[in-house]
Scaffold this active site. Structure first.
Site, PDB file in Angstrom:
ATOM      1  N   TYR A  18       5.545  15.057  -2.735  1.00  0.00           N
ATOM      2  CA  TYR A  18       5.983  13.695  -3.065  1.00  0.00           C
ATOM      3  C   TYR A  18       5.100  13.195  -4.200  1.00  0.00           C
ATOM      4  CZ  TYR A  18       7.062   8.729  -2.142  1.00  0.00           C
ATOM      5  OH  TYR A  18       7.448   7.411  -2.231  1.00  0.00           O
ATOM      6  N   TYR A 174      11.183   8.856   9.525  1.00  0.00           N
ATOM      7  CA  TYR A 174       9.773   9.060   9.176  1.00  0.00           C
ATOM      8  C   TYR A 174       8.989   7.754   9.274  1.00  0.00           C
ATOM      9  CZ  TYR A 174       5.560   9.736   6.433  1.00  0.00           C
ATOM     10  OH  TYR A 174       4.248   9.751   6.037  1.00  0.00           O
ATOM     11  N   HIS A 175       9.488   6.717   8.631  1.00  0.00           N
ATOM     12  CA  HIS A 175       8.736   5.477   8.565  1.00  0.00           C
ATOM     13  C   HIS A 175       8.761   4.713   9.880  1.00  0.00           C
ATOM     14  CE1 HIS A 175       9.601   6.434   4.321  1.00  0.00           C
ATOM     15  NE2 HIS A 175       8.358   6.041   4.180  1.00  0.00           N
ATOM     16  N   LYS A 547       0.577 -11.174   2.581  1.00  0.00           N
ATOM     17  CA  LYS A 547       0.753  -9.909   1.864  1.00  0.00           C
ATOM     18  C   LYS A 547       1.239 -10.227   0.446  1.00  0.00           C
ATOM     19  CE  LYS A 547       2.056  -6.025   3.355  1.00  0.00           C
ATOM     20  NZ  LYS A 547       0.744  -5.381   3.095  1.00  0.00           N
ATOM     21  N   ASP A 551       3.965  -4.760  -1.815  1.00  0.00           N
ATOM     22  CA  ASP A 551       3.637  -3.803  -0.764  1.00  0.00           C
ATOM     23  C   ASP A 551       4.310  -4.220   0.545  1.00  0.00           C
ATOM     24  OD1 ASP A 551       2.411  -2.011   1.009  1.00  0.00           O
ATOM     25  OD2 ASP A 551       0.672  -3.331   1.239  1.00  0.00           O
ATOM     26  N   HIS A 553       4.312  -2.254   3.384  1.00  0.00           N
ATOM     27  CA  HIS A 553       3.713  -1.610   4.549  1.00  0.00           C
ATOM     28  C   HIS A 553       2.925  -2.666   5.315  1.00  0.00           C
ATOM     29  CE1 HIS A 553       4.633   1.962   2.120  1.00  0.00           C
ATOM     30  NE2 HIS A 553       4.721   2.575   3.280  1.00  0.00           N
TER      31      HIS A 553
END
Length: 674
Positions: A18, A174-175, A547, A551, A553
């Protein structure tokens, strides 16, 4: 006795890393080097402005350009990114979701403009294109769920009929695991997502094509260090996927019902403490998706040992690639039939996971399906993450080097001047802002020379107007209008803004809810201290968790907000994607005692000082600021010099201690006696 080997060894999986950073030219050079080292496919990482539909010079793009991936703003950028890479041969995976229809359009146009041109029918690869998980985990959504699902369906319908070797979506669990999902939640939430997508596509294609549609759905899953359980999870997913195709969608061909998946193994469990241990974790995680032939991944990309520290360097990516090559070419795991066949342990574990996933799918169905259950699933993930973190804090779950076996020699891997990570040149953002301005004005002479024609302003205006009309008509596909806009020279931000004007803006759920954690002794002591300080202040101690930037996450921010609330604080948390000015205005309006900022994208050096300045302008400059994120020590020192009261990184894993520090900071700043 004859060895039960396969008549011919199983073929190796597609090997990717990646990768992508800064701009198209630098990333193209990186891709060529990786392919020369034996990588067999491309996996493109895009930066956050590209992922969320902003041009490099947009206010929200500040500090984010080129940080976590490559900046792609128009067809000239895409052509530069792929220069010299034969697209009729290359299998390209693009990790892109909200803007997937746009990036696929740019890819199609770039292929047309290569010499010789590659028709779209010859392209092969994958667009991740899974928007529902963005509301649950990564946060790179751009539009509301309904219109976003329509874009996903339009892309799938277009590729099924026009690009036969393209995988139009990776249903991406995945996440979900990165956000805290248990194996049962990862299976169930991913399949509920797939049902929502398939139901949407069913309204946009001929009924005879549903088998083809089902066969083109692939998955992108996670594999954690508990690799036996992870392998069972994949066998359970395969069985449930086959069942879903046969029973819900009437897919008769077993080949079309086959569970096809690629993997990036778990990054959540990688540690900043003793980061050399991550190499072993990555290898064990890779075994979970390669050991058993009947559930083996067909594409694999491994994180680098230093992903908990920052961006990996080319050497770090090479190390991960070599791990894959050693597994595939030096070991014998590709030579045998499925080694788990007939295992009572594996069969029982698969049955247990499948039963749990079915029950969870029923709960989601009762709420109206995945789109309507976004809030429920988000809250469930936050709760699972909280439970995981409490197990680590209590020592019930061991993480070597972090909460156990902490004694360590200095690591030679992090001893260099760069701290063991790739640092993107700050000048990249200024270069990209200048370049996008030149492109919009039709002054980009390099693009004119290299990619046939400059941006046609009139054609761009017409294409964007047509795009808006199509967006407002749910019966039309967005793809032809997007490709026309790409050919004309429209930018990523212009494409997304045309859709925002039609679809509206959206803020996803935070998932932090109102439930309280059970009061252990450590939390009870923390609550007592919050009560004492609040009484001295004359009102409840209040924390704003913010935040800034793009981003998405949010796991760390959510867990800090939840733990602070559990400790008795008032917590202001408005989710992701805020400008420094918005955070400062909220801090002043809410009268908070402390501001906590979370950034994991590497943009702390630009965004934290901007928040500090905005707080001063809003009249809240005296409010202390603490920062958490993936922040090298040199940067942490600079932030403290700029006025940040405390900096926390992944090595600071004890949330109660962190919250206790914040309470003590507020007490000190307000002269509350100890």
């Amino acid at each position: 006795m004859t060895s039960p080997r396969l008549p011919e060894p199983d073929r190796p999986w597609l090997m990717r890393t990646y990768a992508g950073h800064s701009d198209a030219k630098r990333s193209n050079e990186l891709y060529r080097r990786n392919l020369a080292k034996g990588q067999t496919g491309l996996s493109v990482a895009f930066d956050l402005p590209t992922q969320t539909g902003y041009d490099p010079d947009h206010e929200l793009a500040r500090g984010e350009v080129g940080k976590v991936g490559v900046s792609i703003a128009h067809r000239g950028d895409m052509a530069t990114l792929l220069d010299g890479i034969p697209l009729e041969q290359m299998n390209t995976s693009m990790t892109i979701n909200a803007t997937a229809a746009w990036l696929l359009s740019l890819y199609i146009v770039a292929a047309e403009e290569q010499s010789p041109p590659t028709p779209e029918s010859a392209l092969q690869g994958t667009t991740q294109n899974d928007i529902l998980k963005e509301y649950l985990s990564r946060g790179t959504y751009a539009f509301p769920p309904g219109p976003s699902l329509r874009l996903v369906a339009d892309t799938i319908a277009y590729t099924v009929t026009r690009i036969p070797r393209w995988n139009p979506i990776n249903i991406c669990s995945y996440h979900l695991q990165e956000a805290g999902a248990t194996p049962v939640q990862e299976i169930a939430f991913a399949l509920a997502n797939a049902i929502a997508v398939l139901d949407a596509v069913r309204d946009r294609v001929e009924p005879s094509l549903m088998g083809e549609v089902f066969g083109r759905i692939s998955f992108f899953v996670n594999a954690g260090v508990r690799f036996v359980e992870e392998h069972a999870k994949l066998r359970a997913m395969a069985a449930l996927w086959d069942e879903l195709g046969r029973d819900r969608y009437g897919v008769a061909d077993p080949a079309q019902r086959r569970f096809r998946y690629g993997v990036q193994v778990n990054s959540l469990g990688l540690t900043e403490a003793q980061p050399e241990n991550n190499v072993y974790r990555i290898c064990l995680e890779a075994l979970g998706v390669t050991l058993g032939r009947d559930a083996r991944a067909r594409a694999l990309q491994l994180p680098a040992w230093n992903e908990a520290l920052g961006l990996p360097r080319p050497w770090d990516q090479q190390w991960s690639l070599r791990l894959q090559q050693i597994l595939a070419y030096e070991t014998d795991l590709l030579e045998y039939p499925d080694i788990f066949e007939g295992s009572k342990v594996m069969e029982a574990l698969v049955a247990e996971l499948a039963a749990g996933a079915r029950a969870e799918l029923e709960r989601i169905a009762e709420r109206g399906g995945a789109v309507e259950a976004v809030d429920y699933m988000k809250a469930a993930l936050v709760e699972s993450q909280r439970a995981r973190w409490r197990r680590i804090e209590s020592g019930e779950q061991t993480v070597v080097g972090m909460n156990r076996f902490q004694e360590s020699e200095p690591s030679p891997l992090t001893a260099g001047a760069d701290g063991g990570i790739l640092v993107v040149d700050p000048s990249v953002e200024r270069e990209r802002c200048d370049a996008i301005e030149a492109w919009r004005a039709g002054r980009d002479q390099q693009a004119v020379a290299a990619w046939r024609a400059s941006r046609d302003q009139a054609a761009v205006a017409d294409a964007l107007e047509q795009l808006g009309r199509v967006a407002r008509d749910p019966g039309q596909s967005i793809m032809p209008a997007s490709i026309a806009a790409a050919r004309a020279g429209a930018t990523t931000g212009e494409w997304a803004q045309a859709l925002r004007d039609s679809f509206g803006e959206y803020r996803g759920p935070t998932g932090i809810g109102e439930t309280a954690a059970p009061a252990g002794q450590d939390l009870a002591e923390l609550r007592d201290e919050v009560e004492r300080v609040s009484e001295a202040l004359g009102r409840r101690l209040k924390l704003l968790v913010g935040k800034p930037g793009l981003d998405g996450h949010s796991n760390g921010a959510e867990q800090v907000a939840v733990r602070a609330r559990d400790a008795g604080m008032d917590v202001v948390y408005e989710g992701i994607r805020l400008t420094p000015r918005q955070i400062a205005t909220s801090a002043a309006h809410e009268g908070v005692h402390v501001v906590g900022l979370s950034i994991l994208s590497g943009s702390h050096g630009e965004l934290i000082p901007a928040v500090l300045e905005a707080l001063r302008e809003a009249g809240a400059g005296e409010v202390p600021v603490v920062v958490g994120g993936i922040i090298p020590e040199a940067d942490a020192a600079a932030l403290r010099d700029a006025g940040v009261a405390a900096v926390y990184t992944p090595k600071d894993w004890d949330l109660n201690r962190m919250i206790g520090d914040i309470v003590a900071l507020v007490a000190e700043r307000n002269s509350v006696p100890a």
